[in-house]
Scaffold this active site. Structure first.
Site: not given
Ligand code: GNR
Ligand code: NI
Length: 173
Positions: A46, A51, A92-93, A134, A138
């Site tokens: 996602g 971001q 989270c990235l 999630h 953001h």
């Molecule tokens: O890539 C992502 N993996 C993830 C794994 C568990 C719960 C949420 C996520 S979101 C994350 C990508 C991201 O940072 N999206 O904002």
């Molecule tokens: Ni994230």
């Protein structure tokens, strides 16, 4: 299409509140295409516009194994969240190499616009439900580490500072 740089925690731009999209036009479609490319390349399941320093209510997600089921949520609204909750190990990235458990509703019903500007409703469960919650965080300036203890957050900030320093060094070398 273009790859967009992803902002890392605790950059203050991650705390900005995204504004609703007024029209899904070519500009918005191009943002969606860039966000999708950035998410697939990362790779992530996602990505919220926040971001990539775009403060508009746009989310892309793909939880399929084949990475061929792109979902686009523009101006998303959660219509219903299940009272049942479950702890998932989240990443989270914007917080690379850190994973921790967060409790979220197991199911959500969401209303949003798709990339053609058409309204749709969808019921999500499993990882997709977690990811949507999630990503919606953001858009209101909330990163998942905000759910953790102040002690853990301080450790994460320290780790991220070290990491930023290291990649700076690599840049000038
Ligand atoms: O890539 C992502 N993996 C993830 C794994 C568990 C719960 C949420 C996520 S979101 C994350 C990508 C991201 O940072 N999206 O904002
Ligand atoms: Ni994230």
């Amino acid at each position: 299409m273009a790859l967009l740089p992803i902002i890392h925690y605790p950059d203050p731009r991650l705390y900005k509140i995204a504004k609703p999209v007024s029209v899904v036009d070519g500009r918005v479609k191009s943002i969606v295409a860039d966000m999708a490319q950035t998410m697939y390349e990362a790779p992530g399941v996602g990505l919220a516009a926040t971001q990539v320093d775009i403060h508009e209510r746009i989310i892309v997600a793909d939880c399929s194994d084949e990475r061929n089921q792109l979902l686009v949520f523009i101006n998303p609204e959660i219509l219903w969240s299940s009272p049942e909750k479950k702890a998932w190990r989240e990443g989270c990235l914007s917080v690379p190499d850190y994973f921790d458990e967060v409790e979220r509703a197991t199911q959500v019903r969401v209303k949003a616009l798709n990339v053609d500007g058409k309204e749709f409703e969808m019921e999500l469960d499993g990882l997709l439900a977690v990811v949507l919650q999630h990503e919606m965080d953001h858009l209101v300036g909330k990163v998942f580490v905000e759910y953790l203890s102040a002690f853990k957050r301080a450790r994460i900030s320290m780790k991220m500072k070290k990491r930023a320093k290291q990649s700076n060094k690599e840049l000038v070398r």
